[in-house]
Write a protein that holds these residues in place. Sequence first.
Motif, PDB file in Angstrom:
ATOM      1  N   ALA A   1      77.087  48.329  60.815  1.00 27.46           N
ATOM      2  CA  ALA A   1      77.893  48.912  59.740  1.00 27.46           C
ATOM      3  C   ALA A   1      77.095  48.844  58.435  1.00 27.46           C
ATOM      4  CB  ALA A   1      79.238  48.197  59.627  1.00 27.46           C
ATOM      5  N   ASN A   2      77.398  47.867  57.560  1.00 27.94           N
ATOM      6  CA  ASN A   2      76.776  47.926  56.236  1.00 27.94           C
ATOM      7  C   ASN A   2      75.306  47.530  56.208  1.00 27.94           C
ATOM      8  OD1 ASN A   2      77.168  45.171  56.548  1.00 27.94           O
ATOM      9  ND2 ASN A   2      78.417  44.918  54.708  1.00 27.94           N
ATOM     10  N   TRP A   3      74.832  46.698  57.147  1.00 22.80           N
ATOM     11  CA  TRP A   3      73.393  46.421  57.159  1.00 22.80           C
ATOM     12  C   TRP A   3      72.606  47.630  57.643  1.00 22.80           C
ATOM     13  CZ3 TRP A   3      73.589  40.870  59.696  1.00 22.80           C
ATOM     14  CH2 TRP A   3      74.055  39.968  58.752  1.00 22.80           C
ATOM     15  N   GLY A   4      73.184  48.397  58.578  1.00 26.31           N
ATOM     16  CA  GLY A   4      72.549  49.647  58.978  1.00 26.31           C
ATOM     17  C   GLY A   4      72.465  50.614  57.813  1.00 26.31           C
ATOM     18  N   ALA A   5      73.556  50.696  57.036  1.00 26.12           N
ATOM     19  CA  ALA A   5      73.560  51.557  55.854  1.00 26.12           C
ATOM     20  C   ALA A   5      72.555  51.066  54.816  1.00 26.12           C
ATOM     21  CB  ALA A   5      74.962  51.614  55.252  1.00 26.12           C
ATOM     22  N   PHE A   6      72.482  49.746  54.611  1.00 23.61           N
ATOM     23  CA  PHE A   6      71.528  49.173  53.655  1.00 23.61           C
ATOM     24  C   PHE A   6      70.099  49.545  54.020  1.00 23.61           C
ATOM     25  CE2 PHE A   6      68.522  45.854  52.503  1.00 23.61           C
ATOM     26  CZ  PHE A   6      68.782  45.656  51.154  1.00 23.61           C
ATOM     27  N   ALA A   7      69.769  49.485  55.303  1.00 22.33           N
ATOM     28  CA  ALA A   7      68.408  49.784  55.752  1.00 22.33           C
ATOM     29  C   ALA A   7      68.039  51.241  55.521  1.00 22.33           C
ATOM     30  CB  ALA A   7      68.263  49.429  57.237  1.00 22.33           C
ATOM     31  N   SER A   8      69.046  52.067  55.196  1.00 24.33           N
ATOM     32  CA  SER A   8      68.820  53.497  54.907  1.00 24.33           C
ATOM     33  C   SER A   8      69.228  53.841  53.476  1.00 24.33           C
ATOM     34  CB  SER A   8      69.605  54.353  55.912  1.00 24.33           C
ATOM     35  OG  SER A   8      69.202  54.082  57.237  1.00 24.33           O
TER      36      SER A   8
ATOM     37  N   GLY B   1      79.257  52.219  55.306  1.00 18.85           N
ATOM     38  CA  GLY B   1      78.974  50.936  55.940  1.00 18.85           C
ATOM     39  C   GLY B   1      80.080  49.924  55.772  1.00 18.85           C
ATOM     40  N   SER B   2      81.082  50.230  54.933  1.00 17.07           N
ATOM     41  CA  SER B   2      82.247  49.360  54.767  1.00 17.07           C
ATOM     42  C   SER B   2      83.408  50.217  54.290  1.00 17.07           C
ATOM     43  CB  SER B   2      81.959  48.239  53.758  1.00 17.07           C
ATOM     44  OG  SER B   2      81.610  48.764  52.487  1.00 17.07           O
TER      45      SER B   2
END
Length: 547
Positions: free
Chosen positions: A490-497, A504-505
């Motif tokens: 979720a949000n760590w996947g979004a952070f990495a992009s 992501g949340s």
Amino acid sequence: MKKLLPILLCPIVWLLILQCTTNKEVDLIVYNANIYTVDSSFSQVQGFAVKNGFCVDIGTTQEIRDKYIAKEEFDAEGKPIYPGFYDAHAHFFMLAELLEQVDLNGTRSLGEVIEKLKAYQKAYPDKKWITGGGWDQNLWEDKTFPTKDSLDKYFPETAIFLSRVDYHAALVNSKALEIAHVDSAHVVEGGLIAADSIGMPTGLLIDNAMQLVSQHIPDPEERPLLLGLRRAQDSLFSVGLTSIVDAGLTLEQLEYLKKFYQQDSLKIRDYAMIAGNPNSIEKYIKEGFYESDRLSIRSVKLMADGALGSRGACLLDHYHDAPTRGFLLHSPQEFDQVIKKLANSDFQVNTHAIGDSANRLMLDTYGKYLKNGKKRRWRIEHAQVIAPADFSKFAQFHIIPSVQPSHATSDMYWAEERLGPTRIKGAYAYKELLKQYGKLALGSDFPVEHFNPLYGFHAAVARVDKTGFPNGGFQTENAITREDALRGMANWGAFASFQEKKRGSIERGKDADFVVLDNDIMTAELPDLRLIKTLRTVIGGETVFHR
């Protein structure tokens, strides 16, 4: 006149009172739910409101229903809701292609492969090329790599190209070699043409050698390609995926995506990486980022080495079961040059690195040129085998580990044979990587693995396969918690992009991307995780799948 003033003001006062008490209009209210927001405090709420594709408020069921009126209301009946799942490493075009090809995943012998090919040829007798993917000799009784002999026997006039499950090796027949003018097992930089005892090609091509034949396979036309991508997209929606990272696309594929999204022909959110060849890199460095609501192009995908299963992964020492160390797909000098160029641009760099030698090279080269690693968010894709001395470099240089938990439970049957009992301890070490960087981007690498994110979630937290093997789990010291696994998809996947402020949340101001499941992945028994079904998938407030 003074007595009339209160009477005259009454309509105005009542209008003001009415405006203050009238509920605000929104497009969608979700209520009576068990919502995991996956925000910074990992809070849970009962409802939220959506307007113009964004989440505008969250709270209890009563708070949301008292405050808003909506064109549509969704009573979740107590079901769990999560942010739309984010696959941080996937191959959208490859999945679309595989859905139209011969699917060889799970085949238990070369004979079974041949039978599937014969059935496909019977259904499509005019095909000049038969392509497929998913075979894995490690699942066969005879674990040696296959050769073209059986293919030649049954398909002497039809070209055959069959990708191994990792897409880093292919089995081809003589007709395909003839079309490609490959008549000897010559040296290929960053690849291998397997040879028999007299130096003739056996039909097995590894890594860069695959391109000798694959470049002759006709490309799909635009309309069938779009239909294939839509079919793949529907499959992704059915398991709750709303965002994917497309790990390495050609210029032609990127142009197709731009066109399809501009036509509103695709809905899934796609963070597309540019396949790292010099022409593509030069073009995008000159043109800059491409950003739209659903498509983002701002990163480059490099390939350091091959795969462990085909012994193309580059190791610091010989494989435990073969006198080879694998190989790099390009020279260290070539990687140094391209990374230096990208470090002087704004583009993110993401590198496929499997073996401990490939990971060391890329980590050190990243560190050589990164001036602000925390800001740049460069990534190592897979980070599969890491030497003990190199784990700390993820923290030192602020490198994001982008991993695929299902790889651990797919490879565990034979990985120790490749690496030996000592080196295997540094493989699939997700908890240690999380400890170093503080975040993990989780993906599936579909179609190498199945696209269902709950399979990866299960592998990450339980470290067992679908049957519960092995008893007690595979290297469970590197299992991660359910909360970390959910953050990773979720949000760590979004952070990495670079998208953590958009998605992501489930929070005010973010995209209204969410998924409803029929059971709670945070509390369900471990054996039940892979059985949980997606009831509804929503992107930007629009339902794109419901059961």
